[in-house]
Design a protein around this motif. Structure first.
Motif, short mmCIF file in Angstrom:
data_model
loop_
_atom_site.label_atom_id
_atom_site.label_comp_id
_atom_site.label_asym_id
_atom_site.label_seq_id
_atom_site.Cartn_x
_atom_site.Cartn_y
_atom_site.Cartn_z
N LEU A 488 0.78 -1.28 0.18
CA LEU A 488 0.01 -0.13 0.02
C LEU A 488 0.98 1.32 -0.14
CD1 LEU A 488 -2.87 -1.05 2.54
CD2 LEU A 488 -2.58 -1.52 -0.01
N GLU A 489 2.06 1.12 0.49
CA GLU A 489 2.94 2.59 0.64
C GLU A 489 3.38 2.88 -0.73
OE1 GLU A 489 3.34 -0.51 2.31
OE2 GLU A 489 3.18 0.00 4.26
N ASP A 490 3.15 1.88 -1.85
CA ASP A 490 3.84 2.30 -3.16
C ASP A 490 2.84 3.53 -3.67
OD1 ASP A 490 5.39 1.41 -5.45
OD2 ASP A 490 3.39 1.65 -6.27
N ALA A 491 1.52 3.63 -3.21
CA ALA A 491 0.76 4.57 -3.77
C ALA A 491 1.21 6.09 -3.56
CB ALA A 491 -0.68 4.57 -2.98
N ARG A 492 2.16 6.17 -2.49
CA ARG A 492 2.82 7.12 -2.10
C ARG A 492 4.21 7.31 -2.84
NH1 ARG A 492 3.71 9.84 4.00
NH2 ARG A 492 1.54 9.26 3.81
N ARG A 493 4.77 6.15 -2.57
CA ARG A 493 6.14 5.96 -3.26
C ARG A 493 6.30 6.45 -4.98
NH1 ARG A 493 7.35 0.94 -2.02
NH2 ARG A 493 7.76 1.41 -0.19
N ALA A 494 5.33 6.01 -5.47
CA ALA A 494 5.17 6.19 -7.12
C ALA A 494 4.89 7.41 -7.22
CB ALA A 494 4.04 5.24 -7.62
N ASP A 495 4.49 8.42 -6.39
CA ASP A 495 4.87 9.90 -6.63
C ASP A 495 3.79 10.24 -7.77
OD1 ASP A 495 5.52 12.52 -6.26
OD2 ASP A 495 7.08 12.31 -7.63
N VAL A 496 2.37 9.66 -7.78
CA VAL A 496 1.30 9.79 -8.77
C VAL A 496 0.91 11.15 -8.83
CG1 VAL A 496 -0.87 9.05 -9.33
CG2 VAL A 496 0.53 7.34 -8.15
N ARG A 497 0.73 11.75 -10.23
CA ARG A 497 0.44 13.04 -10.32
C ARG A 497 -1.21 13.10 -10.66
NH1 ARG A 497 4.77 16.38 -10.35
NH2 ARG A 497 6.38 15.13 -9.50
N PHE A 498 -1.76 11.90 -11.40
CA PHE A 498 -3.09 11.84 -11.85
C PHE A 498 -3.18 10.55 -12.24
CE2 PHE A 498 -7.01 12.44 -13.74
CZ PHE A 498 -7.74 13.39 -13.15
N ALA A 499 -4.28 9.89 -11.77
CA ALA A 499 -4.57 8.30 -12.08
C ALA A 499 -5.67 8.54 -12.87
CB ALA A 499 -4.37 7.39 -10.83
N LEU A 640 -9.44 11.88 7.11
CA LEU A 640 -8.70 10.69 6.67
C LEU A 640 -7.55 10.45 7.57
CD1 LEU A 640 -8.83 11.75 2.80
CD2 LEU A 640 -10.32 10.00 3.77
N ALA A 641 -6.75 9.16 7.64
CA ALA A 641 -5.89 8.95 8.53
C ALA A 641 -4.83 8.13 7.61
CB ALA A 641 -6.23 8.31 9.60
N THR A 642 -3.57 8.67 7.96
CA THR A 642 -2.31 7.80 7.18
C THR A 642 -1.29 7.63 8.45
OG1 THR A 642 -1.23 9.78 6.64
CG2 THR A 642 -2.50 8.81 5.07
N ASP A 643 -0.72 6.20 8.17
CA ASP A 643 0.48 5.87 9.06
C ASP A 643 1.42 6.39 8.63
OD1 ASP A 643 2.23 4.43 10.59
OD2 ASP A 643 1.28 2.42 10.59
N GLU A 644 2.17 7.23 9.58
CA GLU A 644 3.46 7.90 8.98
C GLU A 644 4.80 7.36 9.72
OE1 GLU A 644 3.43 10.45 6.74
OE2 GLU A 644 1.40 10.04 6.75
N GLY A 645 4.56 6.07 10.19
CA GLY A 645 5.49 5.09 10.69
C GLY A 645 6.22 5.70 11.84
N ILE A 694 -2.73 17.25 10.46
CA ILE A 694 -2.73 17.39 12.20
C ILE A 694 -2.30 16.18 12.53
CG2 ILE A 694 -3.97 17.75 14.20
CD1 ILE A 694 -6.19 19.30 12.98
N HIS A 695 -1.11 16.41 13.36
CA HIS A 695 -0.55 15.25 13.91
C HIS A 695 -1.42 14.73 15.18
CE1 HIS A 695 2.61 12.57 15.48
NE2 HIS A 695 3.44 12.81 14.59
N ALA A 696 -1.55 13.52 15.20
CA ALA A 696 -2.76 12.98 16.15
C ALA A 696 -2.25 13.20 17.59
CB ALA A 696 -2.99 11.57 15.81
#
Length: 834
Positions: A488-499, A640-645, A694-696
């Motif tokens: 799932l992390e690839d959605a960020r790693r791929a640096d998508v501009r518009f899908a 929305l929430a994202t896990d930032e490690g 916002i940082h939780a």
């Protein structure tokens, strides 16, 4: 357009072996069976209506000639002009009226008009021969520069027809053949509107409508006016015999702007022409326009759309025809589907190059509902013979007809050359000079600029990177998360501009659809009917069910093979949910403020036939679990929430609206699905048309390792619930659930899940409560559709669900089921309800 048009509706159909009869007199010598046929429609539809064919039958509709016959009576008046109009003939067709050849058509997407006054009699016979496409494809022609696995016959690149029904693994075996658009006979009125060019643009706060109109008039026209709403302006008039040209513009001061529904309202202005002559004024409708600007920022690899100067995160899905057998959806069918898209927060629909151009009713509803349209021209994957004169002439006419239909429509946001043409050439290793050509670099963009000024052009989907299929430049087809089995992390790693395509999965439909697909005792996944309808890429050793199973194992830590063997119902329940979890997590990545992504369109919106297809809505219009996950992730106001490690948990507050949001953000931590172990909150302001991160940890008094990244001993909590509440009303604006140790996969016993039905002035509602955490709660109320489904309920929390009912279902009743509970709760009616 001609007036007083009457649809010809008494049709018959006959199947003939190819080349047995090429003319009516040869057909008359054969003994053929004529079946009733509906027009508009297809040969597959006629056979299905006659009980001669189903989606499970292997009939090659391209292997036969299909003759359509219509016998009709008409009164003839000497000197009166009569016109036969054909909205579209699939695919290679000849037409005879009373034995005289009046039309040859080789482009499914073209409309034709034939003046037939001299041929009409009191009793008439209209014959259409749709030639066997296999015979046409057998003609030797020059080869293209590359081959594609998308279709079996590479010669389809010469034929202007849809690829639906001709893509193995993609679509049902029902290639459309026949008069798939209406056939009408019109009597000419004194005034006939012809070629129309209509556009609307914005200059500051003023809306400007420009009209160029050809009119044929047997009566003198003294002057003409353009009406936009209540405003009037004169039109310049030039006459050559009975042909009249009208041109003019009209300015609308302080014009109300049209917005996608996620960002504002959709005001439209009716456009009419008033013609003044000796017989008095005559008014003709020219549709309606909306005022908006659409800009595409593609500098430095970006792909971002601005509407009225405001950046818009475009989200939605790729469209498929609602009736892939007959191609005749009703206006009600269109409305039901597009309202589902709107309600899900989708503000863009893409019509891809493998499909068909939709009916005017589709675009009219997109205007009304505030849904942007990405319109491909119907080209996909192949090397089209753009330098062939006849082919190029047909394309120019096709594009011009389409663009004139779409002129002035505010929903039109992107015009695109087609689907995966550049990508196909590049993936086969051809040099960049071979990826495109004059069709996509000159012909189509020039016609688009002429007939749809102000609408951005894009040469192909995908396009823009060093190679077209890279995700970090231009518009991409992103399948890193999905077909390529990336984490799932690839959605960020791929640096998508518009899908412009993404997140294709074999989405499992609701149990009711499975019951209709399979007979009692037949199990899904390995039954031939089920497996045939699981989408796959031609030549691949895997299908998209394998893709779904990969993420099922990844997210739920379940062996799909073992789950199928030991508990099929549990496997299907997890399979329904997992694709929704993946889609929601991916859009959370893409909608956050720091993301490079400016839009994403899921592949697909609706299935082409019953089964576990790519659609998030099934072929009968029933939302699947993935639809509901998307609905929560795509709303104009979302949390929305994202896990930032090791950086912890990030909360993303999104507000597409024109006004700021004054809200309270709350955070709750739970252990063992029930025990509260921490809480906090703060007031927040979310500015208009923005996203705030916002940082939780900022909501708590101390560090709690919210994502369990540091792992100092056992986790102190296994569930984090963030809730966004409107400060004035207390209404819930959004809610996000995160699971630091992974999605729950176990099944518990009683979790205290209840559902109570009640009725108010707006209709029926259901209050769902749970003592413990309730996972992916499924609402099953036969005859009724909830406004949310497959939702989580926090420990001790509740959800109010509104039901939209079937008129035949007077009182709702059913059950709710949580994915993590073995106990199904009955939806009981409160005693106070009459």
């Amino acid at each position: 357009m001609t007036d007083r048009a009457v649809a010809l509706d008494r049709w018959e159909l006959a199947r003939v072996d190819p080349e047995r009869a090429s003319r009516p007199e040869e057909l008359a010598e054969l003994s053929v069976e004529w079946l009733p046929a509906t027009v508009p429609g297809t040969a597959a539809g006629a056979l299905a209506d006659a009980g001669r064919w189903t989606l499970d039958d292997d009939v090659d509709f391209d292997a036969h000639d299909w003759w359509y016959r219509c016998r009709f009576e008409t009164e003839t008046t000497p000197g009166e002009e009569r016109i036969l109009r054909f909205g579209g003939l699939a695919t290679i067709a000849d037409v005879w009226l009373n034995g005289t050849l009046i039309l040859h058509s080789s482009n499914m997407f073209l409309a034709h008009e034939c003046e037939v006054s001299a041929l009409l009699r009191d009793r008439n016979e209209l014959l259409i021969r749709c030639r066997a496409l296999r015979t046409v494809l057998a003609i030797r022609r020059p080869r293209g520069r590359w081959r594609t696995r998308l279709v079996e016959s590479q010669q389809l690149r010469w034929i202007r027809t849809t690829l639906l029904g001709r893509m193995p693994g993609w679509s049902p075996p029902a290639a459309p053949v026949g008069p798939w658009r209406p056939v009408t006979l019109a009597g000419a009125s004194p005034i006939t509107l012809g070629r129309t060019d209509l556009s609307a643009r914005v200059n500051g706060t003023t809306g400007i409508v420009a009209l160029s109109l050809a009119v044929r008039s047997s009566a003198p026209i003294e002057r003409a006016e353009l009406l936009v709403g209540a405003l009037r302006a004169p039109l310049e008039l030039a006459r050559t015999g009975q042909d009249v040209s009208l041109e003019g513009t009209l300015s609308v001061p302080d014009a109300a702007l049209w917005w996608p529904h996620t960002h504002g309202a959709q005001p439209r202005y009716p456009v009419r022409v008033v013609l003044h002559g000796a017989a008095g004024p005559m008014t003709r409708e020219c549709g309606s326009v909306g005022f908006r600007t659409v800009e595409l920022d593609s500098a430095d690899g970006a792909f971002a759309i601005r509407v009225n100067g405001v950046p818009v995160f475009c989200r939605g899905a790729c469209w498929t025809p609602l009736d892939v057998v007959r191609f005749t959806p009703s206006a009600e069918d269109y409305r039901a589907a597009l309202e589902l898209a709107r309600d899900a927060g989708m503000n863009m629909i893409r019509l891809g190059g493998t499909m068909v151009y939709e009916d005017d009713a589709f675009y009219e509803l997109c205007d009304e509902l505030g849904i942007l349209v990405w319109q491909d021209f119907m080209f996909a994957n192949m090397d089209y013979p753009a330098l062939d004169d006849a082919f190029a002439t047909s394309i120019r006419e096709e594009a011009t007809q389409l663009l004139r239909r779409l002129q002035g429509r505010p929903c039109l946001a992107v015009l695109c050359g087609g689907s995966e043409v550049e990508q196909q050439a590049a993936m086969l290793g051809l040099p960049p000079t071979s990826w495109s050509g004059p069709l996509f670099q000159e012909t189509l963009p020039a016609l688009s600029a002429e007939h749809a000024p102000g609408v951005p052009w894009w040469p192909s989907s995908p396009s823009g990177g060093t190679v077209p299929f890279q995700s970090n430049a231009g518009a991409a087809h992103y399948y890193g998360v999905g077909a390529y089995l990336r984490p799932l992390e690839d959605a960020r790693r791929a640096d998508v501009r518009f899908a412009s395509e993404c997140l294709a999965f074999s989405n499992v439909p609701e149990p009711r659809t499975l019951d209709e697909l399979l007979s009692w005792g037949q199990a899904p996944t390995h039954h031939p009917r089920w497996k045939r309808r699981v989408p796959r890429d031609a030549g691949a050793s895997w299908d998209f069910e394998d893709v779904r199973d990969h993420y099922l194992a990844l997210l739920f830590r379940v062996d799909p093979r073992q789950a199928r063997h030991t508990d099929m119902e549990r496997y299907l329940a997890l399979s329904r949910v997992v694709t929704g979890e993946v889609m929601a997590a991916t859009f959370a990545e893409w909608r956050r403020a720091r993301s490079t992504c400016r839009g994403a369109l899921v592949f697909l919106f609706n299935d082409l036939w019953p089964g576990a297809g790519w659609g998030v809505v099934d072929s009968e219009g029933r939302p699947k679990a993935a639809y509901w996950y998307l609905k929560r992730a795509l709303q104009p106001v979302a949390l929305l929430a994202t896990d930032e490690g090791v950086n912890g948990l990030a909360l993303h507050l999104v507000n597409d609206g024109a006004a700021p949001i004054d809200a309270e953000l709350r955070l709750e931590l739970f252990r063992s699905g029930e025990t509260p172990v921490g809480a906090g909150g703060r007031a927040v302001i979310v500015p208009a048309r923005s996203a705030v991160e916002i940082h939780a940890d900022a909501l708590l008094e101390g560090f709690r390792d919210l994502t369990y990244a540091y792992r100092f001993g056992p986790p102190g909590h296994d569930l984090v619930v963030a809730t966004l509440l409107d400060r004035a009303s207390g209404a819930r604006l959004g809610q996000a659930f995160t699971f630091p140790v992974g999605l729950p996969a176990a099944v518990e016993g009683e979790i205290g899940l209840t559902a109570e039905l009640s009725r108010d002035e707006r209709g029926w509602t259901m209050m769902v409560r749970s003592r413990r955490f309730a996972q992916s709660v499924w609402v099953d109320i036969p005859g009724w559709v909830p406004d949310d489904n497959y939702f989580h309920v926090a420990p001790g929390g509740s959800r109010m669900i509104r039901l939209q009912g079937d008129a035949s279902a007077v009182t709702p009743g059913g059950s709710v089921t949580a994915l993590n509970s073995a106990v199904r709760a009955t939806a009981a009616i409160a005693s106070r309800v009459p």
